[in-house]
Design a protein around this motif. Structure first.
Motif, short mmCIF file in Angstrom:
data_model
loop_
_atom_site.label_atom_id
_atom_site.label_comp_id
_atom_site.label_asym_id
_atom_site.label_seq_id
_atom_site.Cartn_x
_atom_site.Cartn_y
_atom_site.Cartn_z
N VAL A 1 -6.26 -9.84 -21.95
CA VAL A 1 -6.08 -8.81 -20.94
C VAL A 1 -4.63 -8.68 -20.52
N GLU A 2 -4.19 -7.43 -20.33
CA GLU A 2 -2.93 -7.19 -19.65
C GLU A 2 -3.20 -6.13 -18.57
N VAL A 3 -2.72 -6.42 -17.36
CA VAL A 3 -2.87 -5.44 -16.28
C VAL A 3 -1.56 -4.67 -16.17
N ILE A 4 -1.63 -3.35 -16.18
CA ILE A 4 -0.43 -2.51 -16.08
C ILE A 4 -0.51 -1.74 -14.76
N VAL A 5 0.52 -1.93 -13.95
CA VAL A 5 0.47 -1.48 -12.57
C VAL A 5 1.71 -0.65 -12.24
N ARG A 6 1.50 0.49 -11.63
CA ARG A 6 2.61 1.37 -11.24
C ARG A 6 3.44 0.75 -10.11
N GLU A 7 2.76 0.10 -9.15
CA GLU A 7 3.43 -0.47 -7.97
C GLU A 7 4.36 -1.61 -8.38
N SER A 8 5.37 -1.85 -7.54
CA SER A 8 6.33 -2.90 -7.88
C SER A 8 5.74 -4.29 -7.68
N HIS A 9 4.69 -4.41 -6.88
CA HIS A 9 4.04 -5.71 -6.70
C HIS A 9 2.57 -5.50 -6.35
N LEU A 10 1.79 -6.54 -6.57
CA LEU A 10 0.37 -6.45 -6.23
C LEU A 10 0.17 -6.82 -4.77
N ARG A 11 -0.84 -6.21 -4.16
CA ARG A 11 -1.17 -6.55 -2.76
C ARG A 11 -2.53 -7.24 -2.74
N TRP A 12 -2.64 -8.18 -1.80
CA TRP A 12 -3.91 -8.92 -1.67
C TRP A 12 -4.41 -8.78 -0.24
N ARG B 1 -3.59 15.65 9.49
CA ARG B 1 -2.50 14.99 8.75
C ARG B 1 -2.42 13.51 9.09
N LEU B 2 -2.57 13.22 10.39
CA LEU B 2 -2.52 11.82 10.80
C LEU B 2 -3.77 11.08 10.31
N ARG B 3 -4.90 11.79 10.37
CA ARG B 3 -6.16 11.19 9.89
C ARG B 3 -6.03 10.82 8.40
N ASP B 4 -5.41 11.71 7.63
CA ASP B 4 -5.21 11.44 6.20
C ASP B 4 -4.32 10.22 6.00
N ARG B 5 -3.29 10.11 6.84
CA ARG B 5 -2.38 8.97 6.69
C ARG B 5 -3.11 7.67 7.01
N ILE B 6 -3.93 7.71 8.04
CA ILE B 6 -4.71 6.52 8.41
C ILE B 6 -5.65 6.16 7.26
N ARG B 7 -6.29 7.18 6.69
CA ARG B 7 -7.26 6.95 5.61
C ARG B 7 -6.59 6.33 4.39
N THR B 8 -5.47 6.93 3.97
CA THR B 8 -4.85 6.41 2.73
C THR B 8 -4.26 5.01 2.97
N ARG B 9 -3.76 4.78 4.19
CA ARG B 9 -3.22 3.45 4.48
C ARG B 9 -4.34 2.40 4.47
N ALA B 10 -5.50 2.79 4.99
CA ALA B 10 -6.60 1.82 5.11
C ALA B 10 -7.18 1.45 3.75
N VAL B 11 -7.06 2.32 2.77
CA VAL B 11 -7.69 2.01 1.47
C VAL B 11 -6.66 1.97 0.33
N ARG B 12 -5.42 1.59 0.66
CA ARG B 12 -4.43 1.54 -0.42
C ARG B 12 -4.81 0.42 -1.41
N PRO B 13 -4.34 0.56 -2.67
CA PRO B 13 -4.79 -0.39 -3.70
C PRO B 13 -4.43 -1.83 -3.35
N ALA B 14 -5.41 -2.70 -3.41
CA ALA B 14 -5.20 -4.13 -3.14
C ALA B 14 -6.39 -4.90 -3.69
N GLY B 15 -6.16 -6.18 -3.97
CA GLY B 15 -7.24 -7.03 -4.49
C GLY B 15 -7.68 -8.03 -3.43
N ALA B 16 -8.89 -8.54 -3.60
CA ALA B 16 -9.42 -9.52 -2.64
C ALA B 16 -8.72 -10.86 -2.80
N ARG B 17 -8.77 -11.67 -1.75
CA ARG B 17 -7.98 -12.91 -1.72
C ARG B 17 -8.42 -13.94 -2.76
N TRP B 18 -9.64 -13.79 -3.31
CA TRP B 18 -10.08 -14.78 -4.30
C TRP B 18 -9.62 -14.42 -5.72
#
Ligand SMILES: Cc1cc2nc3c(=O)[nH]c(=O)nc-3n(C[C@H](O)[C@H](O)[C@H](O)COP(=O)(O)OP(=O)(O)OC[C@H]3O[C@@H](n4cnc5c(N)ncnc54)[C@H](O)[C@@H]3O)c2cc1C
Length: 408
Positions: free
Chosen positions: A214-225, A269-286
């Motif tokens: 497996v290789e993971v290819i990611v647009r972001e500069s770093h992964l978030r957890w 517009r603010l609701r959209d910002r809240i929504r996208t911030r709340a579900v931005r790409p990230a992986g679980a801590r495990w």
């Protein structure tokens, strides 16, 4: 019972039998449809929920997956909060587990659905048409059901995104994460996983454990957890001020999104910002530990993907190339209700929308009288909680009171 012939969709002819009526028809028997059905039934409303219970979770999610949502946010909703995940575990003598395994959650949903008894109809809805004063639903076997109200709880299955660069690859070569249920078939294969969200990262871990390369290819500069600062959740009353138990979104935002009605009053517009911030790409801590020996390329996008015989050649923006057997797309979902094939264009064009999401008023009412949407399609109106199982309680209660207000 009446019988006559009609043409549905392109050219298929079905014999239509109009045989039943109900007050409310719910399309979809996932967490939202089942919960809504149970609430409506408890109010004495003649409801019918259509679809195979928990189909999306049972047949589309990768085997071995763990729920990202905490246990407290992983129960379906019933009026007395009696049919919780904990109640299921106690009844079935299962040890409570955290995180919750996929199988447990699917079995829990199937246990929960027994509250609906014969009000659950496992057939697929092929089409929903206006049939004044309500709607008619055509089912997979041609039977037609009339209903005064229709609630769409059909989930995100049709909304998967396939970025343009992968469009030329065959479905066997470029597979969306939610179609890669059996990871064992990738043993020994080279797989490029695209994306930095939970679906992509968990699929990468499962593939790696199934002996794929497996290789993971990611647009972001770093992964978030998510959940790496667990101490923030263990400070008693201070933590309760910072985070809601649903744990959707970062500190502060998490509290706001727990109140979907409040979110619905926030300017779009603010609701959209809240929504996208709340579900931005990230992986679980495990996941970091399970991905420790997996190749992860960050800050890079795929500029070209082409099939060369059985192989896929990927060109990356940094100029490098990869040869793989499969590409697994963890590239997310884009809500667009016109992609629900059971909603004819003449109906969807009358639904007021913002970019594919229906504009919903109180009670999850769309602009077409009698038509309601719950689940992910309601997230633009009521916020990101509606993307998650945790939103089933609000959605079901609000829907019931909305239907009561509409003078059912
Ligand atoms: C990989 C992945 C992991 C996730 N993990 C979590 C998590 O840990 N916690 C969480 O809260 N959320 C998670 N989610 C989000 C999850 O999809 C939603 O929380 C949940 O499924 C919403 O329930 P739903 O009832 O709206 O949709 P679904 O579960 O998708 O249910 C909708 C159902 O409608 C049925 N249907 C569609 N069309 C028709 C039709 N015409 N006739 C009859 N039936 C129909 C489908 O078969 C489906 O079973 C995850 C999503 C993905 C993709």
């Amino acid at each position: 019972m009446k019988a006559n012939s009609v043409v549905i969709g392109s050219a298929k002819t079905h014999t239509v039998r109009t045989s039943a009526h109900c007050d409310v028809a719910v399309v979809g028997a996932g967490p939202y449809g089942l919960s809504a059905g149970v609430h409506l039934k408890a109010k004495g409303i003649a409801v019918r929920v259509f679809g195979e219970p928990m189909e999306f979770w049972a047949h589309k999610m990768p085997e071995g997956m763990l729920l990202r949502s905490p246990r407290v946010a992983s129960s379906l909703s019933d009026p007395d909060r009696a049919f919780t995940l904990e109640a299921y575990e106690a009844t079935s003598k299962r040890e409570p587990c955290a995180p919750v395994p996929l199988d447990t959650f699917v079995e829990y949903g199937r246990w929960f659905r027994h509250q609906l008894a014969s009000d659950l109809d496992q057939r697929t809805v092929l089409r929903v048409d206006r049939d004044q004063p309500g709607f008619s639903l055509t089912l997979q076997d041609g039977e037609q059901i009339r209903s005064k109200y229709v609630v769409i709880a059909a989930g995100i299955g049709p909304f998967k995104k396939k970025p343009a660069v992968f469009q030329n690859l065959s479905p066997q070569q470029a597979i969306h994460c939610y179609e890669g249920r059996d990871v064992r078939k990738f043993a020994g294969k080279r797989v490029a996983v695209i994306g930095a969200g939970q679906s992509a990262l968990e699929s990468a871990a499962l593939l790696h454990e199934a002996n794929a390369q497996v290789e993971v290819i990611v647009r972001e500069s770093h992964l978030r957890w998510i959940g790496m600062h667990s101490w923030l959740h263990h400070m008693g009353p201070i933590s309760s001020l910072l985070y809601s138990p649903h744990d959707v979104g970062p500190v502060g935002i998490s509290r706001l999104v727990a109140y979907p009605r409040l979110v619905s009053y926030v300017p779009l517009r603010l609701r959209d910002r809240i929504r996208t911030r709340a579900v931005r790409p990230a992986g679980a801590r495990w996941l970091p530990e399970r991905l420790a020996t997996v190749n992860i390329t960050t800050g890079c996008t795929v500029s070209q993907a082409s099939a060369i015989g059985d192989e896929v050649a990927l060109k990356l923006h940094d100029g490098s190339e990869r040869r793989v057997d499969h590409v697994l797309l963890g590239t997310g979902y884009q809500v667009d209700i016109s992609r629900y094939d059971f909603l004819p264009p003449e109906l969807t064009q009358d639904i007021r929308q913002f970019d594919g999401y229906p504009k919903l008023a109180g009670g999850f009412r769309s602009s077409v009288p009698g038509l309601y949407f719950i689940g992910a399609t309601a997230a633009r109106s009521f916020g990101p909680l509606l993307y998650f199982v945790a939103g089933t309680d609000f959605a079901s209660r609000e829907l019931v009171s909305g239907l009561s207000r509409s003078g059912r």
